[in-house]
Design an enzyme around this catalytic site. Structure first.
Site, mmCIF file in Angstrom:
data_model
loop_
_atom_site.group_PDB
_atom_site.id
_atom_site.type_symbol
_atom_site.label_atom_id
_atom_site.label_comp_id
_atom_site.label_asym_id
_atom_site.label_seq_id
_atom_site.Cartn_x
_atom_site.Cartn_y
_atom_site.Cartn_z
ATOM 1 N N HIS A 189 0.895 -1.346 -0.220
ATOM 2 C CA HIS A 189 -0.114 0.112 -0.054
ATOM 3 C C HIS A 189 0.845 1.215 0.129
ATOM 4 C CE1 HIS A 189 -2.961 -2.857 1.603
ATOM 5 N NE2 HIS A 189 -3.790 -2.158 0.940
ATOM 6 N N ASP B 26 -4.658 -6.400 -7.826
ATOM 7 C CA ASP B 26 -4.792 -5.658 -6.638
ATOM 8 C C ASP B 26 -5.059 -4.155 -6.823
ATOM 9 O OD1 ASP B 26 -4.932 -5.561 -3.719
ATOM 10 O OD2 ASP B 26 -2.903 -6.148 -3.134
#
Length: 515
Positions: free
Chosen positions: A188, A260
């Site tokens: 992230h 993702d």
């Protein structure tokens, strides 16, 4: 400024078909419904979109009024990562707890019941399970989301989970290919790099994915990781060698490949979401997940136009985009057939037999107790040593044992203690604050991934030196040496894990065998 293109031509419909965007609110905005009419085939749901099961069912019905076969996806792993119960905590323990029990029938039953609840609300694609082997004990983003550190264990439970989830009519999305378990960086925030040889990749990382493919996983999610043994230049999500050469050709996978979240910094900070999406589809991805952070129409239009432009410029072969869109529609067709084939009323009967809910059964079985102590009979003070939550888990979902202890022992109080500089990270100061707040009451110390946080370990040692009778509850990866008069490892921080621990602390449940 986004250049609008026609919403009716085949190329544009294919570009919309491969997107899995998010949105804000608990009802579908007009722009989303309009884009569904133009060819958008999938929608991703997050905690911000869910207020209750009834509201979620109404939302998915609203989406299906526009397109009956729309894929409605969610990131519902159970355990620490929950969207369905984001405000209260999950009714199901996560993978780490299921791996600790190591009962395939239990894992299959938990996944089936979770799938039943999702299907009942109109969700038909779950971005789960995590098939990552948590081989790096300091992994900041996988941890309890993994079934464990043993590749064989992870493989067999991944397969059982896929079977259970899909038996309820919800497509599994096994993640994060080719394996996010040996990372020390959260994708992230930045691009993780895994420096292992090819033999290790095949023996460790790929084993659970082979099992998932054999179990029939309808989709696989790529990881934003750099694995030089497979591709030294591009992260897996953007790598033809990994998505096409390895996953498609070598492993023989023929289902949907989903990325993702493209706004994650591992991709966005280097490539940007538009170019990243083009490269991902060119590499072999079929669906672009976006919307965890960027959840507006402008994002959808930017990605749609980037894909169309890439085809027109020759950067992205038109047949590759068409193939990706066809795979999305094929999965949508499967969900439609499964929904139609399920016996009317089956969802109302399955999983509702009298007895203890399967999630609580699993959470109780996952407890590991070290030491002995008399059950608490008076309201304690709960000191929660709270690390910063990773983005996948989020900080909006409550965790711990205080709520459940207060239910059993009214008058229980709690305080949260952090190791961040702003909160005053000196462990000695934290201990003083805990002792002052606790007064003469019994103390229950709750920790999460104790082995990863020196401040937490030092604070706990200081607390135990002052109050050796303290009960310790570890709700993360149980990798530190057990300490405390009574040490309870829950193998996760789901609400039911807290409930099982509270029962043990108070002697209200069947205390697990001490180890």
């Amino acid at each position: 400024m986004t250049t609008l293109v026609s919403g009716t031509d085949t190329l544009t419909r294919d570009a919309l078909a491969v997107l899995q965007p998010g949105f804000l609110g608990t009802t579908a905005p007009d722009w989303l419904l309009r884009r569904i009419g133009e060819g958008l085939s999938s929608v991703g749901l997050f905690g911000r979109n869910i207020a209750s099961s009834e509201q979620l069912a109404a939302l998915t019905a609203q989406l299906r009024a526009e397109r009956d076969d729309i894929l409605v996806a969610i990131d519902e792993e159970g355990g620490d990562v929950t969207r369905l119960e984001v405000r209260d905590g999950s009714s199901f323990p996560g993978n780490y707890a299921l791996g600790a029990v190591d009962d395939l029938d239990l894992t299959r039953a938990v996944a089936r019941e979770l799938g039943r609840r999702l299907a009942e609300c109109g969700v038909n694609l779950n971005w789960a399970p995590s098939a990552d082997v948590n081989s790096n004990r300091n992994n900041p983003v996988i941890g309890v989301r993994s079934f464990g550190a043993d590749p064989q264990l992870v493989a067999r439970h991944t397969a059982a989970y896929v079977e259970g989830l899909q038996s309820a009519g919800v497509a599994a999305c096994t993640k994060h290919f080719p394996g996010h378990g040996d990372t020390a960086v959260d994708s992230h925030h930045a691009l993780p790099r895994i420096d292992v040889d090819l033999d290790t990749v095949h023996a460790r990382e790929l084993l659970p994915f082979r099992a998932a493919i054999a179990a029939g996983s309808k989709s696989v999610m790529s990881a934003h990781i750099l694995l030089p043994a497979l591709d030294p230049n591009r992260p897996a999500t953007l790598s033809p060698q990994i998505l096409t050469g390895l996953l498609r050709d070598e492993l023989g996978y023929d289902g949907l490949i989903v990325t993702d979240g493209m706004e994650m910094q591992a991709i966005a900070s280097t490539y940007g979401i538009e170019r990243g999406s083009v490269l991902a589809v060119a590499a072999g991805a079929d669906a672009i997940c976006v919307g965890g952070g960027l959840a507006d129409e402008e994002t959808v239009l930017r990605l749609r136009d980037a894909l169309v432009s890439a085809v027109r410029s020759g950067e992205l072969p038109e047949e590759r985009l068409a193939d990706a869109a066809a795979r999305v529609r094929a999965l949508a067709d499967w969900t439609l057939r499964v929904r139609g084939a399920r016996e009317p009323g089956a969802d109302a009967r399955e999983g509702t037999a009298p007895g203890t809910p399967i999630g609580l059964v699993a959470a109780r079985r996952a407890l590991r107790v070290t030491g002995t102590a008399e059950p608490l009979t008076e309201a304690p003070y709960v000191a929660a040593f709270t690390p910063v939550a990773n983005i996948a888990v989020g900080d909006e979902t409550p965790w711990g044992v205080a709520v459940e202890l207060e239910r059993l022992l009214p008058g229980t109080e709690t305080g949260s203690y952090s190791g961040t500089p702003v909160a005053g990270a000196d462990p000695a100061v934290l201990v003083e604050r805990v002792l002052e707040a606790a007064g003469g009451r019994p103390v229950v110390a709750v920790v999460r991934d104790l082995h990863r946080h020196a401040w937490m370990s030092d604070a706990l040692d200081g607390l135990l030196a002052a109050r050796p009778e303290t009960v310790v509850v570890e709700m993360g990866v149980n990798d530190a040496e057990p300490r405390g008069a009574l040490h309870i490892a829950t193998h996760g921080a789901a609400r039911v894990c807290g409930q099982a621990a509270a029962e043990t602390i108070t002697g209200r449940g069947v205390r697990p065998r001490a180890v």
